[in-house]
Enzyme design. Sequence first.
Site, PDB file in Angstrom:
ATOM      1  N   SER A 106      18.379   2.990  95.666  1.00  0.00           N
ATOM      2  CA  SER A 106      17.905   3.459  94.358  1.00  0.00           C
ATOM      3  C   SER A 106      18.417   4.832  93.967  1.00  0.00           C
ATOM      4  O   SER A 106      18.240   5.252  92.822  1.00  0.00           O
ATOM      5  CB  SER A 106      16.374   3.470  94.331  1.00  0.00           C
ATOM      6  OG  SER A 106      15.908   2.170  94.122  1.00  0.00           O
ATOM      7  N   TYR A 124      24.232  -4.749  89.740  1.00  0.00           N
ATOM      8  CA  TYR A 124      23.143  -3.894  90.257  1.00  0.00           C
ATOM      9  C   TYR A 124      23.088  -3.951  91.786  1.00  0.00           C
ATOM     10  O   TYR A 124      23.008  -2.912  92.461  1.00  0.00           O
ATOM     11  CB  TYR A 124      21.806  -4.336  89.663  1.00  0.00           C
ATOM     12  CG  TYR A 124      20.618  -3.667  90.325  1.00  0.00           C
ATOM     13  CD1 TYR A 124      19.823  -4.361  91.244  1.00  0.00           C
ATOM     14  CD2 TYR A 124      20.309  -2.335  90.070  1.00  0.00           C
ATOM     15  CE1 TYR A 124      18.746  -3.749  91.880  1.00  0.00           C
ATOM     16  CE2 TYR A 124      19.245  -1.706  90.695  1.00  0.00           C
ATOM     17  CZ  TYR A 124      18.465  -2.428  91.608  1.00  0.00           C
ATOM     18  OH  TYR A 124      17.405  -1.807  92.250  1.00  0.00           O
TER      19      TYR A 124
HETATM   20  O1  DON Z   1      16.383  -3.269  94.130  1.00  0.00           O
HETATM   21  C1  DON Z   1      15.937  -2.955  95.217  1.00  0.00           C
HETATM   22  O2  DON Z   1      14.789  -3.291  95.593  1.00  0.00           O
HETATM   23  C2  DON Z   1      16.780  -2.044  96.125  1.00  0.00           C
HETATM   24  N1  DON Z   1      18.188  -2.391  95.948  1.00  0.00           N
HETATM   25  C3  DON Z   1      16.563  -0.610  95.768  1.00  0.00           C
HETATM   26  C4  DON Z   1      15.111  -0.170  95.840  1.00  0.00           C
HETATM   27  C5  DON Z   1      14.922   1.264  96.251  1.00  0.00           C
HETATM   28  O3  DON Z   1      15.788   1.878  96.822  1.00  0.00           O
HETATM   29  C6  DON Z   1      13.588   1.865  95.958  1.00  0.00           C
HETATM   30  N2  DON Z   1      13.575   3.292  96.205  1.00  0.00           N
HETATM   31  N3  DON Z   1      12.975   3.854  97.091  1.00  0.00           N
END
Ligand code: DON
Length: 425
Positions: free
Chosen positions: A64, A189
């Site tokens: 993220s 994404y």
């Molecule tokens: O979309 C997702 O769930 C992961 N690729 C990224 C989520 C994430 O890093 C949340 N942050 N702490």
Amino acid sequence: MAQLVRRYLDRILDEHRQVTDGALACYIPELARVDPHGFALSLSSADGFIYECGDAGVEFTIQSISKPFTYALALDQIGQNAVDAKIGVEPSGEAFNEISVDEATKKPKNPMINAGAIAAVSLIPASTPDERFAMIAEFYSACAGRRLELDRDVYSSEKATGSRNRAIAYMLQSFGVLDDDPDDVLDVYFRQCSFNVTSTDLARMAATLARGGVNPLTGRRVTNAAVVKRTLSVMVTCGMYDAAGDWVSAVGMPAKSGVGGGIVAVLPGQLGIGVYSPLLDAKGNSVRGVRLCRSLSEQLGLHFLTVARDSRATLRAVYEPRDGIRVYETHGDLLFSGAEQVARTVERERADFAAVILDVSRVDDIDDTARELLSGISAALRAEGRAGYLVDPAGIVIRNELEYETVRYATVDDAVAAAERDLRA
Ligand code: DON
């Protein structure tokens, strides 16, 4: 002198090394396979000097932390009005992967949660998913100052298990937020979340934001200051999800966490920080990463509401009243980043002089960290057989000459006379 700073940072890292709270992000199977013990800190100064502690060479996926950078690219490419038409800027108070949009606007609440991040990907203007991904890859690499590469195992692992994000993407399409095919947007994404970075890459990306869009390592302008201001603003309120309130109070830097275990933090005009520790708390933030950033902020005075002049303006004048005797005149409020600039300048130029005089007569205020760094300069010079003198009429740095084993002089002339005497001896 860089060793002084590095020892300081190593000490702060070690304060948290024994913490084992938290768990790996297992909802992406590949992330469950990383070494849980990795622990790294990197700090980039405003002019691109890097300090590395712990496992700074260990690569992990950006996850993220990618979100503010894609948001910045969207702002840069299509403008704030067009981005605001699709994504809000309000903290959601929900989990990062909540399948929800704002009740009234039917838009994702902000670009730092998955819904907003997926929407931001769709706003990057491109005719194909690969072209869109190439723009994102180029932008991230320009911010990092090196070509970032994809971790294909993590990408495949998340794509194979990303049902929740698929639900979010199709929900966004149902509300007219996504104009392109949801699966195409989602694939980009998943790829953007799977770039391999190190804590040093994150520190350089943060320093690019700290410098208003200019990468201090390459000197390249990656985006404009208005884009950076908006991006940092949203990071302040939304970057740490529903831990944002505690983060802003205790740490006080625009930041973004990732389930890969990284945190990026920015002190505008001064420095960029990247930390890594993959054991996460229930909100998806690195447990040791948050504690490390809290200690850095407290001990180095990095809270963004601790206001000081731009650290590169700390040196008011540099001159040589006699051959081989150089004066560094400082002024203003001396915090960590300003003192670090002075210490590193003296170290870089020390071959040019036999004796150095540090004049702090015009310093208005100084914190303990900066005081310790400046006091350490003469000790470090002495260790090399060079002479260091301090002009400190008000005793703002040296409150007790015995405590710091440093003589302080009332005027530059007094210090020059002492230096000439010592050099003749
Ligand atoms: O979309 C997702 O769930 C992961 N690729 C990224 C989520 C994430 O890093 C949340 N942050 N702490």
